[in-house]
Design a protein around this motif. Structure first.
Motif, PDB file in Angstrom:
ATOM      1  N   UNK A   1      12.314 -26.171  40.058  1.00  0.00           N
ATOM      2  CA  UNK A   1      11.190 -25.228  39.826  1.00  0.00           C
ATOM      3  C   UNK A   1      12.022 -23.736  40.350  1.00  0.00           C
ATOM      4  N   UNK A   2      12.777 -23.973  41.452  1.00  0.00           N
ATOM      5  CA  UNK A   2      13.323 -22.714  41.835  1.00  0.00           C
ATOM      6  C   UNK A   2      14.151 -21.927  40.899  1.00  0.00           C
ATOM      7  N   UNK A   3      15.043 -22.869  40.383  1.00  0.00           N
ATOM      8  CA  UNK A   3      16.178 -22.495  39.130  1.00  0.00           C
ATOM      9  C   UNK A   3      15.384 -22.045  38.008  1.00  0.00           C
ATOM     10  N   UNK A   4      14.059 -22.479  37.562  1.00  0.00           N
ATOM     11  CA  UNK A   4      13.507 -22.078  36.446  1.00  0.00           C
ATOM     12  C   UNK A   4      12.981 -20.915  36.633  1.00  0.00           C
ATOM     13  N   UNK A   5      12.298 -20.660  38.003  1.00  0.00           N
ATOM     14  CA  UNK A   5      11.932 -19.196  38.415  1.00  0.00           C
ATOM     15  C   UNK A   5      13.079 -18.145  38.360  1.00  0.00           C
ATOM     16  N   UNK A   6      14.190 -18.624  38.747  1.00  0.00           N
ATOM     17  CA  UNK A   6      15.287 -17.587  38.808  1.00  0.00           C
ATOM     18  C   UNK A   6      15.840 -17.234  37.653  1.00  0.00           C
ATOM     19  N   UNK A   7      15.760 -18.251  36.255  1.00  0.00           N
ATOM     20  CA  UNK A   7      16.071 -17.744  35.098  1.00  0.00           C
ATOM     21  C   UNK A   7      15.008 -16.868  34.288  1.00  0.00           C
ATOM     22  N   UNK A   8      13.830 -17.383  34.740  1.00  0.00           N
ATOM     23  CA  UNK A   8      12.947 -16.335  34.041  1.00  0.00           C
ATOM     24  C   UNK A   8      12.837 -15.108  34.801  1.00  0.00           C
ATOM     25  N   UNK A   9      13.202 -14.843  35.986  1.00  0.00           N
ATOM     26  CA  UNK A   9      13.434 -13.281  36.721  1.00  0.00           C
ATOM     27  C   UNK A   9      14.235 -12.662  35.958  1.00  0.00           C
ATOM     28  N   UNK A  10      15.765 -13.390  35.779  1.00  0.00           N
ATOM     29  CA  UNK A  10      16.659 -12.659  35.199  1.00  0.00           C
ATOM     30  C   UNK A  10      16.328 -12.289  33.640  1.00  0.00           C
ATOM     31  N   UNK A  11      15.815 -13.358  32.923  1.00  0.00           N
ATOM     32  CA  UNK A  11      15.632 -12.866  31.573  1.00  0.00           C
ATOM     33  C   UNK A  11      14.556 -11.579  31.596  1.00  0.00           C
ATOM     34  N   UNK A 311      20.335 -17.241  27.959  1.00  0.00           N
ATOM     35  CA  UNK A 311      21.056 -18.521  27.443  1.00  0.00           C
ATOM     36  C   UNK A 311      22.385 -18.457  28.343  1.00  0.00           C
ATOM     37  N   UNK A 312      22.962 -17.284  28.321  1.00  0.00           N
ATOM     38  CA  UNK A 312      24.308 -16.949  29.004  1.00  0.00           C
ATOM     39  C   UNK A 312      24.179 -17.357  30.664  1.00  0.00           C
ATOM     40  N   UNK A 313      23.273 -17.193  30.964  1.00  0.00           N
ATOM     41  CA  UNK A 313      22.894 -17.028  32.425  1.00  0.00           C
ATOM     42  C   UNK A 313      22.378 -18.593  32.553  1.00  0.00           C
ATOM     43  N   UNK A 314      21.825 -19.098  31.967  1.00  0.00           N
ATOM     44  CA  UNK A 314      21.614 -20.709  32.017  1.00  0.00           C
ATOM     45  C   UNK A 314      22.943 -21.191  32.038  1.00  0.00           C
ATOM     46  N   UNK A 315      23.764 -21.207  31.156  1.00  0.00           N
ATOM     47  CA  UNK A 315      25.147 -21.771  31.023  1.00  0.00           C
ATOM     48  C   UNK A 315      25.718 -21.641  31.989  1.00  0.00           C
ATOM     49  N   UNK A 316      25.672 -20.480  32.628  1.00  0.00           N
ATOM     50  CA  UNK A 316      26.731 -19.920  33.745  1.00  0.00           C
ATOM     51  C   UNK A 316      26.401 -20.687  35.039  1.00  0.00           C
ATOM     52  N   UNK A 317      25.173 -21.084  35.049  1.00  0.00           N
ATOM     53  CA  UNK A 317      24.712 -21.909  36.346  1.00  0.00           C
ATOM     54  C   UNK A 317      25.539 -23.039  36.863  1.00  0.00           C
TER      55      UNK A 317
END
Length: 317
Positions: A1-11, A311-317
């Motif tokens: 949940x935390x990672x998903x929120x982080x991705x959403x915030x970046x997007x 997408x790049x942010x997700x892949x870079x994690x």
């Protein structure tokens, strides 16, 4: 949940910054429609942006960066990756874009290789990244200028020879030379008022770049843009396929760190360079097609750049 929120915030952050840039582009569009911006004015503003403001952005980054051996290595790696991405973009345009007449084909192939990183990626980098990320994007901008005045210019089949100094001494390199000198002087003596003055000049980067972009959107036919299949192919190569291919190479072949990867992908995902319009006008190219292509590419980038960056942010994690 935390990672998903982080991705959403970046997007969300990338999309918000892209939306702000779109609003500034609209201001430039409206000012041009109301005859408050002329071609002569835009030409002067472009010179100021390229030769004064862009170096100021780079110098500001140098003043804020804490250099290390690893960071210097990453700057050199950024130059190599920028070179590779341009060669892949050129190859993709040469292989997949075949249309007549030559003047039209040149516009699409130029657009598939050369991005508008200086006008679109650099302002976004200032909003999204630390000073280190801005410098990585600046390295990419240097490579953009080198390709514009070498391979890009040769596409127009002009017999003129480009002076070596124009290829080498571009705004990006000038900014880095001054930046290195400023960073060295900062260790000895550097007045704070100089830093503040440079920051004020650098702050002009985003509004000026967007006003200039808005100017070039005027005159493009919405219907012609939408019906131009080759323009859509170029956009797919430039703004989707190329960034995705390169980010996968960056991650799984080169194994670069997150900031360098995001900086490079941001630069690669920018729309096609407005320079194609200027070259088309100067070397008897298809200026109308160039204006339409740049307009469509710029407008769609407001959607594609946040998508690619997420997408790049997700892949870079």
């Amino acid at each position: 949940m935390g990672k998903s929120l982080f991705i959403l915030e970046f997007g969300s952050m990338v999309f918000t910054q892209a939306a702000v840039m779109l609003l500034l582009i609209i201001v430039g569009f409206i000012l041009t429609k109301r005859k408050m911006l002329s071609r002569a004015t835009i030409s002067q503003l472009t010179e100021i942006l390229l030769w004064i403001v862009t170096p100021a952005v780079i110098v500001k980054s140098f003043l804020n960066v804490q250099f290390s051996t690893e960071y210097i290595f990453n700057m050199l790696l950024a130059a190599l990756l920028a070179l590779l991405s341009h060669l892949v973009g050129f190859a993709a345009g040469f292989i997949f874009i075949k249309v007549r007449p030559h003047s039209r084909q040149t516009v699409y192939r130029f657009g598939s290789m050369i991005s508008n990183a200086g006008f679109m990626a650099l302002p976004l980098a200032e909003a999204l990244f630390s000073s280190e990320g801005v410098l990585f994007v600046s390295i990419y901008v240097i490579m953009v200028n080198i390709f514009i005045w070498t391979l890009g210019r040769s596409m127009f089949k002009t017999d003129e020879k480009t002076p070596i100094k124009k290829m080498i001494f571009n705004p990006g390199i000038i900014g880095i030379i001054i930046g290195i000198a400023a960073a060295a002087l900062k260790c000895i003596f550097w007045p704070q008022m100089l830093t503040e003055a440079i920051s004020y000049v650098a702050a002009l980067n985003t509004p000026l770049a967007m006003l200039i972009t808005g100017f070039y959107l005027v005159g493009a036919s919405a219907r012609s843009c939408i019906n131009d299949g080759c323009a859509w192919l170029m956009i797919f190569i430039r703004q989707i396929a190329l960034p995705v291919i390169m980010m996968l190479l960056f991650k799984f072949v080169f194994g670069i760190d997150e900031l360098l990867m995001l900086s490079m992908v941001l630069s690669i995902s920018a729309p096609c360079a407005v320079m194609v319009i200027m070259f088309s006008a100067k070397y008897n190219g298809d200026e109308y097609i160039a204006s339409q292509t740049v307009s469509l590419s710029t407008i769609t980038s407001i959607i594609t750049m946040p998508l690619i960056m997420t997408i790049a942010f997700i892949i870079s994690l």
